[in-house]
Structure formats: C-alpha cells, structure tokens
Scaffold this motif. Structure first.
Motif, short mmCIF file in Angstrom:
data_model
loop_
_atom_site.label_atom_id
_atom_site.label_comp_id
_atom_site.label_asym_id
_atom_site.label_seq_id
_atom_site.Cartn_x
_atom_site.Cartn_y
_atom_site.Cartn_z
N ALA A 45 12.85 46.56 -9.81
CA ALA A 45 13.52 47.54 -10.67
C ALA A 45 14.04 46.86 -11.94
N ILE A 46 14.53 45.64 -11.78
CA ILE A 46 14.94 44.82 -12.93
C ILE A 46 14.03 43.61 -12.95
N PRO A 47 12.91 43.69 -13.65
CA PRO A 47 11.93 42.58 -13.64
C PRO A 47 12.51 41.31 -14.24
N LEU A 48 12.40 40.22 -13.48
CA LEU A 48 13.03 38.97 -13.91
C LEU A 48 12.18 37.79 -13.43
N VAL A 49 11.92 36.85 -14.34
CA VAL A 49 11.24 35.60 -14.02
C VAL A 49 12.15 34.45 -14.46
N VAL A 50 12.38 33.50 -13.55
CA VAL A 50 13.23 32.36 -13.84
C VAL A 50 12.41 31.08 -13.71
N ILE A 51 12.40 30.26 -14.75
CA ILE A 51 11.76 28.95 -14.70
C ILE A 51 12.88 27.91 -14.77
N ASP A 52 13.09 27.21 -13.68
CA ASP A 52 14.16 26.21 -13.61
C ASP A 52 13.62 24.83 -13.97
N GLU A 53 14.53 23.97 -14.45
CA GLU A 53 14.21 22.59 -14.85
C GLU A 53 13.01 22.55 -15.79
N LEU A 54 13.08 23.38 -16.81
CA LEU A 54 12.01 23.43 -17.81
C LEU A 54 11.73 22.08 -18.47
N PRO A 55 12.73 21.24 -18.77
CA PRO A 55 12.41 19.96 -19.43
C PRO A 55 11.41 19.11 -18.67
N TYR A 56 11.43 19.14 -17.34
CA TYR A 56 10.46 18.38 -16.57
C TYR A 56 9.06 18.96 -16.74
N LEU A 57 8.97 20.27 -16.82
CA LEU A 57 7.68 20.91 -17.03
C LEU A 57 7.12 20.55 -18.41
N LEU A 58 8.00 20.46 -19.41
CA LEU A 58 7.54 20.18 -20.76
C LEU A 58 7.01 18.77 -20.92
N GLN A 59 7.38 17.86 -20.01
CA GLN A 59 6.89 16.49 -20.12
C GLN A 59 5.37 16.42 -20.04
N HIS A 60 4.78 17.27 -19.20
CA HIS A 60 3.32 17.25 -19.07
C HIS A 60 2.67 18.55 -19.55
N SER A 61 3.47 19.55 -19.91
CA SER A 61 2.92 20.82 -20.40
C SER A 61 3.71 21.28 -21.62
N PRO A 62 3.67 20.55 -22.71
CA PRO A 62 4.48 20.89 -23.89
C PRO A 62 4.07 22.19 -24.56
N GLU A 63 2.93 22.75 -24.14
CA GLU A 63 2.44 23.97 -24.76
C GLU A 63 3.16 25.22 -24.27
N VAL A 64 3.97 25.12 -23.21
CA VAL A 64 4.59 26.29 -22.59
C VAL A 64 5.45 27.10 -23.56
N PRO A 65 6.36 26.50 -24.36
CA PRO A 65 7.14 27.33 -25.28
C PRO A 65 6.27 28.11 -26.27
N GLY A 66 5.19 27.49 -26.76
CA GLY A 66 4.29 28.19 -27.67
C GLY A 66 3.63 29.38 -27.01
N LEU A 67 3.25 29.24 -25.74
CA LEU A 67 2.64 30.35 -25.02
C LEU A 67 3.64 31.48 -24.79
N ILE A 68 4.88 31.11 -24.49
CA ILE A 68 5.92 32.14 -24.33
C ILE A 68 6.13 32.88 -25.64
N GLN A 69 6.09 32.15 -26.76
CA GLN A 69 6.22 32.79 -28.07
C GLN A 69 5.09 33.79 -28.29
N GLN A 70 3.88 33.40 -27.95
CA GLN A 70 2.74 34.31 -28.15
C GLN A 70 2.90 35.57 -27.32
N LEU A 71 3.30 35.41 -26.06
CA LEU A 71 3.48 36.58 -25.20
C LEU A 71 4.60 37.47 -25.71
N TYR A 72 5.67 36.87 -26.20
CA TYR A 72 6.78 37.65 -26.74
C TYR A 72 6.32 38.44 -27.97
N ASP A 73 5.62 37.76 -28.88
CA ASP A 73 5.18 38.43 -30.11
C ASP A 73 4.19 39.54 -29.81
#
Length: 436
Positions: A45-73
């Motif tokens: 009913a309240i759609p929610l996605v949580v990604i925890d400890e994002l800095p560790y993910l960015l160490q090997h997947s730095p493209e994630v923020p850019g992909l989130i930007q694309q989806l948002y736009d």
C-alpha cells in the motif's frame, strides 16, 4: 563482489514477489532497480525500497546513483521510472553527503537528506536506564550517544561501580566493544579511508595535543599538505572537529569528537600491552589521571555548551541565545589570556563580529573541588575586559558549571542575583539551575 550483490538483491526481489529462489534472473543494476521498484509498487500500500550501506555498493558499482537518476527522471516525464519510494542509507557519512552535492547525479532529486545523529546526553541516559547522573556522564564520555553500543556493552548494573564496568567492557580484548578493535572498525566504515595506518597516526597525534594541521604533520614527520586531505576526510566523517573562536578570527582548534576513538587513543593504546595481558584493572588505575583531565574534563565542558544551546533559553533573561562556543580574552594589564569555556552571543549576532552583544559567559569545571566566589570574581573580571574591548555586556549572564557543586556562600550570591546561574550535574540532566 558485484555479481554477489546483484544475486542477493535479485533473490530479495523474488522473495518479496512470492517467487521461488532462483527463478528470477537479472543481469545488471538497471534491471535490478527497475524490478525492485516495480515489485514494491505492486505489492505494498505504501511502496518502499530501502538500500542499506550504499557506500559499500558504490565501491564496485559506482553507476548506481546515475541509474537511479535516470529512473527518477523517466518517472517525472510520465514514463515507468520510479514507482516506489526509495531510501538510501549508509554509515559512511561523507559518502552519503556527497551523493547530493555539486554535479552528482542525485543532486536536486532527494526529498529528504536526513543524518541520524547519536543520542544527546540526556536521551542517552534514559536509553541506558542509568539512574545516577555521574555514572551516566562517564558512560557518555567513553561511548557517546550511539545506541548500538548498549546491547554489546550492557549498562552498569545497579550497585556496580563504573570502574568495574569499564574494565569488563572497553578494556576487555574479548568483548566486541573493546576500544582498540572498535576504532579500527569505525575507520573502515568510510571506503575512502584506505591508508588505515596514516589515519590512525593522525588520530593519535590529535589525542596527544596536536591541534592544527601543521602540528599534526610535525608529529607524524610529514609536511602540512600531506595531512590536509586526511584531516578533511576525518572531519567529514565526524571523527574530528575544528572549533572556531566565537569572538576572534584565529586558527581553529582540531579535536577528536568520537568518544570511543578518544578513549582508545588516550587510554587503551598507551596501556595496550598490560590490557591484553589481563591487567585491565591495573592499567585503568594508571590511566585515571589522564581520563579525568583529558576526557572527563573536556567532555563536561562539551555538555555545558550543549546545555546552553538546548536548555538555557528557559532561564536566561534574554531567552534563546545565538552562536555558542569558546574564546580567549586578552588581559593586557596582567599580560595573559583567559580561556572561556562557554560563551554565547545574543540571538542574531554573528561570530567574530565586533561589538557584539554577549548573552552568557561561563566556566565549566570537572575538578573535585566545589566552586566558590573566586570563580565568580574571575567571570566578572572577564566580563569587564570584554566591555572594555567594545562588546555589549550590560545584559550578560554569568554561568558556573560544576561537576561537584558549589560552596554555600556562592549559592547565597546566586539567590540574590539575576545575572548569575549555577549549573551542577543534576541541573545538566534536568533539574533547574540555581539563580536569582
């Protein structure tokens, strides 16, 4: 590492969608993020996605923020895009802050930028359920207000003295909260800190009294510019702070802010051999003078400033104060300078502005002696010096903060004067101060 993170995220999406393990196969982060958001939008009913400890993910997947930007736009343009609320979390504060800075992809796209700070000293006491304020103060001085320490350290039980509790927690190499181990773990939380030895040495130099970049570099046998970037990183993570003089432009003083790190550098490291050989009690006894002078005393001063920021408005004649900090006041006649532990400008005044209105001048003492009229006379002298230097002090309140209370004659003075506040430990923790 990237394939492992992709696989685990994909399995989490499948589980949320009610699919059998292994039935969902996603090959890149755009697919993973799109499916996660779509599944959340359909399932809740309240759609929610949580990604925890994002800095560790960015160490090997730095493209994630850019992909989130694309989806948002895409979503903003009416396409599929983000169909759920997305929360990004991480313990590396500097990395999380930079996500929304400058030209970063997520700049201007976040609705809330929330930093979860440690509990303040009063909330920490309630959380730990410690009745005695002196015990609460000392626990806060060594562990701060991070709630995660309570389950692994356990609170001092009723009747258990603080010394026994400390030697069985922060000075027990077998405990997860052992300060030497904990400091190393804290440094690893920020992925930018790769040269752990350098950062560890910088923290040690600051703990031992190096208060400027030049002094830190000298202590390490390095040039000033070699420690500038590491100091900036440590400041952005909250492990060190630069304290500005409220009244005068001068070099800021660098200090440690995290109590666990401060305890480790000042107490554990100098005694580490004895502690790890099982002589924690003897090591703690030897370190007691250092604890009282370099940890408990400065921490009590910090709490005095915190009380002034958060609670003094209820008793100050002028109400809510403005900027609060420390300063040095020159005394030309005596050829000396007076350090002021707590100084508050009037609301609306700017730090370092000439002829500012001063709301409060205070002195904080954690020594065993009670404070007396001599301390009051010193504050009156400092107020006079500031008036001679052009500051407006006609409505300035004088405040004495004492860990062990006040002499009766000073209490009598406070009862008759409207410009004097006496703040002891119970007052810091909620009982009103004495004053006219």
């Amino acid at each position: 590492m990237q394939s492992t993170a992709l696989r685990r995220f994909t399995e989490a999406i499948a589980a949320h969608a009610g699919l059998r393990p292994g039935t969902l196969r996603l090959t890149d982060w755009r697919e993973v993020l799109t499916n996660a958001l779509d599944v959340a939008a359909r399932q809740a009913a309240i759609p929610l996605v949580v990604i925890d400890e994002l800095p560790y993910l960015l160490q090997h997947s730095p493209e994630v923020p850019g992909l989130i930007q694309q989806l948002y736009d895409e979503h903003q343009r009416g396409g599929r895009g983000i169909g759920a609320r997305l929360i990004l979390c991480g313990s590396a504060m500097s990395v999380m802050h930079e996500l929304l800075s400058g030209t970063k992809p997520l700049r201007g796209r976040a609705v809330i930028d929330l930093r979860l700070s440690a509990f303040d000293y009063r909330t920490s006491r309630r959380f730990w359920d410690i009745e005695d304020p002196f015990t609460a103060l000392r626990v806060h001085a060594v562990l701060g207000g991070a709630p995660g320490y309570q389950p692994i350290a356990s609170r001092p039980s009723p009747g258990e003295d603080f010394d026994r509790w400390l030697t069985h927690t922060l000075l027990d190499p077998g405990r997860a909260v052992y300060s030497c181990t904990e400091t190393e773990c804290l440094l690893r939380e920020d992925p930018r800190i790769t040269q752990h030895t350098l950062y560890y040495d910088i923290l040690t130099a600051i703990a031992q009294g190096a208060s400027t970049p030049s002094k830190v570099g000298s202590a390490l046998g390095r040039q000033r510019n070699a420690v500038t970037h590491p100091l900036d990183v440590l400041e952005s993570t909250g492990y060190v702070q630069r304290e500005q003089d409220i009244l005068r432009p001068r070099h800021p003083v660098i200090t440690l802010t995290d109590p666990v790190i401060r305890f480790n550098q000042l107490i554990t490291l100098p005694q580490v051999a004895a502690v790890e050989q099982g002589f924690a009690e003897q090591a703690w006894q030897a370190a007691a003078p250092t604890f009282n002078s370099k940890i408990l005393g400065p921490h009590f001063e910090d709490l005095a400033r915190a009380w002034t920021r958060q609670h003094a408005h209820a008793v100050l004649p002028s109400g809510l104060p403005g900027p609060i900090g420390t300063t040095e006041v020159a005394d030309p006649a005596a050829r000396t300078k007076h350090e002021v532990d707590v100084i508050a400008l009037a609301l609306g005044e700017r730090p370092q502005a000439p002829r500012a209105r001063i709301a409060l001048i205070g002195e904080a003492k954690a020594t065993a002696a009670r404070r007396g009229t001599g301390d009051l006379h010193r504050l009156e002298h400092i107020r006079g010096l500031l008036a001679d230097q052009g500051y407006h002090t006609a409505d300035t309140t004088l405040a004495l903060y004492s860990l062990h209370g006040f002499h009766p004659d000073l209490l009598q003075f406070a009862a008759r004067r409207s410009d004097l506040l006496l703040v002891d430990l119970p007052a810091l923790y909620g009982r009103g101060p004495s004053g006219g």
